[in-house]
Design a protein around this motif. Structure first.
Motif, PDB file in Angstrom:
ATOM      1  N   LEU A 169      -5.847   6.452  -7.398  1.00 13.51           N
ATOM      2  CA  LEU A 169      -6.673   6.693  -6.209  1.00 13.51           C
ATOM      3  C   LEU A 169      -7.186   5.356  -5.674  1.00 13.51           C
ATOM      4  CD1 LEU A 169      -9.155   9.440  -7.505  1.00 13.51           C
ATOM      5  CD2 LEU A 169      -7.469   9.730  -5.676  1.00 13.51           C
ATOM      6  N   PRO A 170      -7.577   5.309  -4.387  1.00 12.62           N
ATOM      7  CA  PRO A 170      -8.184   4.067  -3.880  1.00 12.62           C
ATOM      8  C   PRO A 170      -9.354   3.613  -4.755  1.00 12.62           C
ATOM      9  CG  PRO A 170      -7.815   5.604  -2.084  1.00 12.62           C
ATOM     10  CD  PRO A 170      -7.451   6.338  -3.343  1.00 12.62           C
ATOM     11  N   SER A 171     -10.157   4.557  -5.268  1.00 11.27           N
ATOM     12  CA  SER A 171     -11.312   4.160  -6.098  1.00 11.27           C
ATOM     13  C   SER A 171     -10.942   3.908  -7.554  1.00 11.27           C
ATOM     14  CB  SER A 171     -12.442   5.189  -5.993  1.00 11.27           C
ATOM     15  OG  SER A 171     -11.936   6.460  -5.800  1.00 11.27           O
TER      16      SER A 171
ATOM     17  N   SER B  32      -1.085  -2.130   4.548  1.00 10.98           N
ATOM     18  CA  SER B  32      -1.920  -0.944   4.383  1.00 10.98           C
ATOM     19  C   SER B  32      -1.650   0.105   5.447  1.00 10.98           C
ATOM     20  CB  SER B  32      -3.396  -1.336   4.485  1.00 10.98           C
ATOM     21  OG  SER B  32      -3.749  -2.114   3.370  1.00 10.98           O
ATOM     22  N   ALA B  33      -1.607   1.358   4.997  1.00  8.49           N
ATOM     23  CA  ALA B  33      -1.533   2.482   5.940  1.00  8.49           C
ATOM     24  C   ALA B  33      -2.946   2.762   6.443  1.00  8.49           C
ATOM     25  CB  ALA B  33      -0.986   3.710   5.230  1.00  8.49           C
ATOM     26  N   VAL B  34      -3.093   2.958   7.732  1.00 12.70           N
ATOM     27  CA  VAL B  34      -4.429   3.214   8.305  1.00 12.70           C
ATOM     28  C   VAL B  34      -4.369   4.313   9.358  1.00 12.70           C
ATOM     29  CG1 VAL B  34      -5.276   0.844   7.952  1.00 12.70           C
ATOM     30  CG2 VAL B  34      -4.133   1.431  10.099  1.00 12.70           C
TER      31      VAL B  34
ATOM     32  N   GLY C  59      -9.230   3.022   6.706  1.00 10.62           N
ATOM     33  CA  GLY C  59      -8.429   3.079   5.480  1.00 10.62           C
ATOM     34  C   GLY C  59      -9.369   3.175   4.290  1.00 10.62           C
ATOM     35  N   MET C  60      -8.818   3.042   3.086  1.00 10.00           N
ATOM     36  CA  MET C  60      -9.642   3.254   1.882  1.00 10.00           C
ATOM     37  C   MET C  60      -9.577   2.112   0.874  1.00 10.00           C
ATOM     38  SD  MET C  60      -8.659   7.239   1.126  1.00 10.00           S
ATOM     39  CE  MET C  60      -8.513   8.445   2.453  1.00 10.00           C
ATOM     40  N   THR C  61      -8.914   0.993   1.231  1.00  7.61           N
ATOM     41  CA  THR C  61      -8.647   0.026   0.156  1.00  7.61           C
ATOM     42  C   THR C  61      -9.014  -1.441   0.415  1.00  7.61           C
ATOM     43  OG1 THR C  61      -6.415  -0.312   1.006  1.00  7.61           O
ATOM     44  CG2 THR C  61      -6.669   1.361  -0.710  1.00  7.61           C
ATOM     45  N   ASN C  62      -9.128  -1.865   1.648  1.00  4.91           N
ATOM     46  CA  ASN C  62      -9.079  -3.319   1.881  1.00  4.91           C
ATOM     47  C   ASN C  62     -10.337  -4.116   1.546  1.00  4.91           C
ATOM     48  OD1 ASN C  62      -6.666  -3.969   4.564  1.00  4.91           O
ATOM     49  ND2 ASN C  62      -6.431  -2.998   2.566  1.00  4.91           N
TER      50      ASN C  62
ATOM     51  N   GLY D 269       0.826  -1.209   0.000  1.00  2.00           N
ATOM     52  CA  GLY D 269       0.000   0.000   0.000  1.00  2.00           C
ATOM     53  C   GLY D 269       0.859   1.257   0.000  1.00  2.00           C
ATOM     54  N   SER D 270       0.278   2.335   0.521  1.00  3.17           N
ATOM     55  CA  SER D 270       0.959   3.633   0.538  1.00  3.17           C
ATOM     56  C   SER D 270       2.316   3.488   1.200  1.00  3.17           C
ATOM     57  CB  SER D 270       0.124   4.644   1.320  1.00  3.17           C
ATOM     58  OG  SER D 270      -1.112   4.810   0.687  1.00  3.17           O
ATOM     59  N   GLY D 271       3.367   3.853   0.508  1.00  3.73           N
ATOM     60  CA  GLY D 271       4.713   3.827   1.074  1.00  3.73           C
ATOM     61  C   GLY D 271       5.476   2.548   0.785  1.00  3.73           C
TER      62      GLY D 271
ATOM     63  N   PRO E  84       2.486  -3.313  -6.207  1.00  3.83           N
ATOM     64  CA  PRO E  84       2.150  -2.068  -5.502  1.00  3.83           C
ATOM     65  C   PRO E  84       0.709  -1.664  -5.846  1.00  3.83           C
ATOM     66  CG  PRO E  84       3.607  -1.597  -7.370  1.00  3.83           C
ATOM     67  CD  PRO E  84       3.326  -3.083  -7.393  1.00  3.83           C
ATOM     68  N   ARG E  85      -0.117  -1.584  -4.821  1.00  9.23           N
ATOM     69  CA  ARG E  85      -1.569  -1.386  -5.028  1.00  9.23           C
ATOM     70  C   ARG E  85      -1.898  -0.154  -5.872  1.00  9.23           C
ATOM     71  NH1 ARG E  85      -2.985  -1.342   0.262  1.00  9.23           N
ATOM     72  NH2 ARG E  85      -3.692  -3.484   0.230  1.00  9.23           N
ATOM     73  N   HIS E  86      -1.195   0.935  -5.584  1.00 12.23           N
ATOM     74  CA  HIS E  86      -1.509   2.198  -6.276  1.00 12.23           C
ATOM     75  C   HIS E  86      -0.616   2.418  -7.500  1.00 12.23           C
ATOM     76  CE1 HIS E  86      -4.073   3.403  -2.881  1.00 12.23           C
ATOM     77  NE2 HIS E  86      -3.144   2.838  -2.124  1.00 12.23           N
ATOM     78  N   GLY E  87       0.156   1.374  -7.892  1.00 15.42           N
ATOM     79  CA  GLY E  87       1.091   1.486  -9.007  1.00 15.42           C
ATOM     80  C   GLY E  87       2.378   2.157  -8.560  1.00 15.42           C
TER      81      GLY E  87
HETATM   82  C1  LIG Z   1      -1.563   8.149   1.613  1.00 13.06           C
HETATM   83  S1  LIG Z   1      -2.793   8.294   2.782  1.00 13.06           S
HETATM   84  C2  LIG Z   1      -4.294   7.507   2.266  1.00 13.06           C
HETATM   85  C3  LIG Z   1      -4.126   6.233   1.524  1.00 13.06           C
HETATM   86  O1  LIG Z   1      -3.283   5.365   2.318  1.00 13.06           O
HETATM   87  C4  LIG Z   1      -3.939   4.133   2.469  1.00 13.06           C
HETATM   88  O2  LIG Z   1      -3.586   3.358   1.333  1.00 13.06           O
HETATM   89  P1  LIG Z   1      -3.237   1.809   1.382  1.00 13.06           P
HETATM   90  O3  LIG Z   1      -4.418   1.119   2.017  1.00 13.06           O
HETATM   91  O4  LIG Z   1      -3.051   1.411  -0.033  1.00 13.06           O
HETATM   92  O5  LIG Z   1      -1.979   1.680   2.205  1.00 13.06           O
HETATM   93  C5  LIG Z   1      -5.404   4.519   2.482  1.00 13.06           C
HETATM   94  O6  LIG Z   1      -6.246   3.396   2.263  1.00 13.06           O
HETATM   95  C6  LIG Z   1      -5.467   5.530   1.393  1.00 13.06           C
HETATM   96  O7  LIG Z   1      -5.551   4.914   0.121  1.00 13.06           O
END
Ligand SMILES: CSC[C@H]1O[C@H](OP(=O)(O)O)[C@H](O)[C@@H]1O
Ligand code: ADE
Length: 287
Positions: A62-64, A87-89, A185-188, A11-13, A53-56
């Motif tokens: 974006l999460p959506s 995941s960052a939460v 969080g926004m993804t799980n 996830g993020s980071g 990497p979830r977000h590329g």
């Molecule tokens: C960068 S803060 C918000 C972002 O971080 C989390 O992402 P992930 O679950 O992929 O680590 C959160 O769900 C938001 O997408």
């Protein structure tokens, strides 16, 4: 169980996985469109690993916007049997401080139903059980691995999945706290549902980065603060994954790999050739 292959969704980071041997970058095509990026495959301590990497790379999605279906389908196509989501939460409880780790065991879905979170539809209907949305066995391994890695870890807790991308209002944050949730969080949620449909174990290493905006003596959540904490947390997440790989065997006694046994309701005779082909990887063995 045959060979185990561990998938990691960063996830993020967390955009790379170090320490793998025999590393390859693999582009996977799916009937559901393009995954977030190429998958990295390799071997860690003798265990086959697949990383995405979830977000590329470069955090472009974006999460959506994440194509969760393509990501999970790609994992399945590469033979993944267990997925670890990193995941960052935000923390919704005083005792979960930024820097702590949570291994959640429940979810509440507050997304807006705009994300494709099922492989089914268009000619084939199935309903999987989702009362216990994560694999208890994998989560236990994650908890023990986090302790062995020296983390302050909370076993269990509810992850509220919001739509984003804006963070919550203070009223929402307080409302969610009244639900008793542990983290936000926004993804799980889409990932957990799709992993269950794909009969892949799913567990989460949630890295608490902030107190969202409910905590009176902490600053409101910001990307800047999240990334600051994530720099330390990512090192911990990698160490936990290293510990999991050492401990986890190929055998499992969970029922994740047979989640579809009683889920398909469509009359087999009514399933079109097109649906059979599209869903072959997911349900072929049941038709
Ligand atoms: C960068 S803060 C918000 C972002 O971080 C989390 O992402 P992930 O679950 O992929 O680590 C959160 O769900 C938001 O997408
Ligand atoms: N406070 C928060 N809300 C939603 N997603 C997050 N990811 C990290 N911190 C978050």
């Amino acid at each position: 169980m045959g060979e185990q292959v561990i998938g990691v969704i960063g996830g993020s980071g967390l955009y790379e996985m170090e320490g793998l041997s025999d590393v390859r970058s693999v582009a996977v095509e799916t009937p559901f469109g393009a995954p977030s990026d190429e998958f990295i495959t390799g071997v860690l301590d003798g265990v086959r690993m697949v990383f995405l990497p979830r977000h590329g790379r470069g955090h472009r999605l974006l999460p959506s916007e994440v194509n969760y279906r393509a990501n999970i389908y790609g994992m399945k196509k590469l033979g993944v049997t267990r997925i670890i989501s990193v995941s960052a939460v935000g923390s919704m409880k005083e005792e979960i401080a930024p820097g702590h780790i949570v291994i959640p065991d429940q979810f509440i879905d507050r997304t807006n139903a705009t994300r494709a979170n099922t492989f089914f539809g268009n000619g084939l209907v199935a309903h999987v059980q989702f009362a216990d949305p994560v694999c208890a066995e994998l989560s236990e391994h994650l908890f023990e691995a986090a302790k062995a890695a020296g983390a302050i870890v909370h076993g269990g807790g509810t992850y509220l999945c919001m739509e984003g991308p804006a963070f919550s209002t203070r009223a929402e944050s307080n409302l969610y706290r009244s639900f008793g949730v542990s983290i936000i969080g926004m993804t799980n949620i889409p990932e957990a549902k799709l992993a269950r449909e794909a009969e892949i174990c799913y567990g989460v290493i949630a890295l608490a980065t902030d107190y969202d905006c409910w905590h009176e003596s902490h600053d409101d959540v910001s990307v800047d603060a999240i990334l600051g904490i994530m720099k330390q947390n990512v090192v911990m997440a990698k160490s936990i994954i290293g510990q999991v790989v050492k401990r986890i065997g190929a055998d499992s006694s969970c029922s994740c790999s047979s989640a579809l046994t009683y889920a398909i309701i469509t009359d087999r005779a009514a399933v079109s050739a097109e649906a059979r082909q599209r869903l072959d990887l997911i349900i072929g063995k049941y038709l």
